[in-house]
Design an enzyme around this catalytic site. Structure first.
Site, PDB file in Angstrom:
ATOM      1  N   LYS A  11       0.826  -1.211   0.000  1.00  0.00           N
ATOM      2  CA  LYS A  11       0.000   0.000   0.000  1.00  0.00           C
ATOM      3  C   LYS A  11       0.871   1.277   0.000  1.00  0.00           C
ATOM      4  O   LYS A  11       2.078   1.220   0.294  1.00  0.00           O
ATOM      5  CB  LYS A  11      -0.934  -0.033   1.212  1.00  0.00           C
ATOM      6  N   TYR A  51     -12.830  -1.559  -2.873  1.00  0.00           N
ATOM      7  CA  TYR A  51     -13.297  -1.623  -1.483  1.00  0.00           C
ATOM      8  C   TYR A  51     -14.805  -1.396  -1.368  1.00  0.00           C
ATOM      9  O   TYR A  51     -15.287  -0.966  -0.315  1.00  0.00           O
ATOM     10  CB  TYR A  51     -12.527  -0.613  -0.629  1.00  0.00           C
ATOM     11  N   ASN A 114      -1.976   0.111   6.789  1.00  0.00           N
ATOM     12  CA  ASN A 114      -1.449  -1.155   7.298  1.00  0.00           C
ATOM     13  C   ASN A 114      -0.597  -1.922   6.293  1.00  0.00           C
ATOM     14  O   ASN A 114      -0.502  -3.149   6.349  1.00  0.00           O
ATOM     15  CB  ASN A 114      -2.580  -2.013   7.868  1.00  0.00           C
ATOM     16  N   HIS A 117      -2.139  -5.455   1.426  1.00  0.00           N
ATOM     17  CA  HIS A 117      -3.432  -6.098   1.214  1.00  0.00           C
ATOM     18  C   HIS A 117      -3.193  -7.567   0.903  1.00  0.00           C
ATOM     19  O   HIS A 117      -2.205  -7.905   0.244  1.00  0.00           O
ATOM     20  CB  HIS A 117      -4.152  -5.452   0.018  1.00  0.00           C
ATOM     21  N   GLU A 128      -9.331  -9.830  -8.282  1.00  0.00           N
ATOM     22  CA  GLU A 128      -8.383  -8.739  -8.026  1.00  0.00           C
ATOM     23  C   GLU A 128      -7.141  -8.879  -8.921  1.00  0.00           C
ATOM     24  O   GLU A 128      -6.630  -7.882  -9.445  1.00  0.00           O
ATOM     25  CB  GLU A 128      -7.988  -8.747  -6.541  1.00  0.00           C
TER      26      GLU A 128
HETATM   27  P1  ADP Z   1      -8.108  -6.626   5.664  1.00  0.00           P
HETATM   28  O1  ADP Z   1      -7.325  -5.704   4.771  1.00  0.00           O
HETATM   29  O2  ADP Z   1      -7.275  -7.115   6.829  1.00  0.00           O
HETATM   30  O3  ADP Z   1      -8.816  -7.726   4.918  1.00  0.00           O
HETATM   31  P2  ADP Z   1     -10.693  -5.262   5.926  1.00  0.00           P
HETATM   32  O4  ADP Z   1     -11.154  -5.972   4.690  1.00  0.00           O
HETATM   33  O5  ADP Z   1     -11.562  -5.322   7.151  1.00  0.00           O
HETATM   34  O6  ADP Z   1      -9.234  -5.731   6.380  1.00  0.00           O
HETATM   35  O7  ADP Z   1     -10.492  -3.723   5.609  1.00  0.00           O
HETATM   36  C1  ADP Z   1      -9.916  -3.319   4.384  1.00  0.00           C
HETATM   37  C2  ADP Z   1      -8.960  -2.175   4.658  1.00  0.00           C
HETATM   38  O8  ADP Z   1      -9.696  -1.045   5.127  1.00  0.00           O
HETATM   39  C3  ADP Z   1      -7.940  -2.436   5.761  1.00  0.00           C
HETATM   40  O9  ADP Z   1      -6.828  -3.192   5.328  1.00  0.00           O
HETATM   41  C4  ADP Z   1      -7.573  -1.025   6.165  1.00  0.00           C
HETATM   42  O10 ADP Z   1      -6.652  -0.426   5.247  1.00  0.00           O
HETATM   43  C5  ADP Z   1      -8.917  -0.313   6.056  1.00  0.00           C
HETATM   44  N1  ADP Z   1      -9.618  -0.287   7.352  1.00  0.00           N
HETATM   45  C6  ADP Z   1     -10.248  -1.324   7.954  1.00  0.00           C
HETATM   46  N2  ADP Z   1     -10.783  -0.955   9.130  1.00  0.00           N
HETATM   47  C7  ADP Z   1     -10.496   0.370   9.281  1.00  0.00           C
HETATM   48  C8  ADP Z   1     -10.780   1.348  10.293  1.00  0.00           C
HETATM   49  N3  ADP Z   1     -11.475   1.044  11.386  1.00  0.00           N
HETATM   50  N4  ADP Z   1     -10.317   2.614  10.096  1.00  0.00           N
HETATM   51  C9  ADP Z   1      -9.625   2.944   8.982  1.00  0.00           C
HETATM   52  N5  ADP Z   1      -9.326   2.065   7.983  1.00  0.00           N
HETATM   53  C10 ADP Z   1      -9.748   0.796   8.131  1.00  0.00           C
END
Ligand code: ADP
Length: 139
Positions: A11, A51, A114, A117, A128
């Protein structure tokens, strides 16, 4: 795309911080083979589509802004049990909850920024991966 493949993005936060090399090293050390890879940038429309499942969540606008603010590395990875094993390697969404030895534990800043992905199902991995790469770019 076969079910032994997953899709990843390094990312914008991790690209900005110069962590492409470190993350790719953890991926290859983790036993994943790189099938496809490129440096690219998501448009707002791309990020909203990618997303879409989160479109009603309060963080959606912030997430789209973050994911489009700079380049990402997109890649398709291959390994037995790729989707599940890669989710294990990247760790929990929130780095505060991520296990030692995971990519997010080492490189993520926050629950939003984070670092990586990883697809959450074989079906999404195929969708994807196909969004970013043509068949002739898969090796
Ligand atoms: P993952 O990437 O671990 O599968 P999710 O699908 O729940 O997680 O969420 C997609 C992405 O959205 C996350 O990787 C993160 O970048 C963002 N995200 C998720 N929860 C939050 C939050 N509470 N606040 C801000 N960004 C978030």
């Amino acid at each position: 795309m076969a079910s032994n493949r997953t899709f990843t993005m390094i990312k914008p936060d991790a690209v900005e911080k110069g962590n492409i090399g470190g993350i790719l090293n953890m991926i290859t050390e983790g036993g994943f083979r790189i099938v496809s890879m490129k440096l690219t940038q998501l448009t707002v429309a791309d990020a909203q589509k990618f997303y879409a499942v989160h479109s009603e969540r309060p963080f959606f606008g912030e997430l789209v802004e973050f994911m489009t603010r700079g380049p990402i590395v997109a890649a398709i990875l291959e390994k037995d049990n790729a989707v599940e094993d890669f989710r294990t390697l990247i760790g929990a969404t929130n780095p505060a909850d991520a296990a030692e030895g995971t990519i997010r534990k080492k490189y993520a800043t926050s629950i939003g920024e984070n670092a990586v992905h990883g697809s959450d199902s074989d079906e999404n991995a195929a969708i994807e991966g196909a969004f970013h790469f043509a068949g002739r770019e898969m090796f």
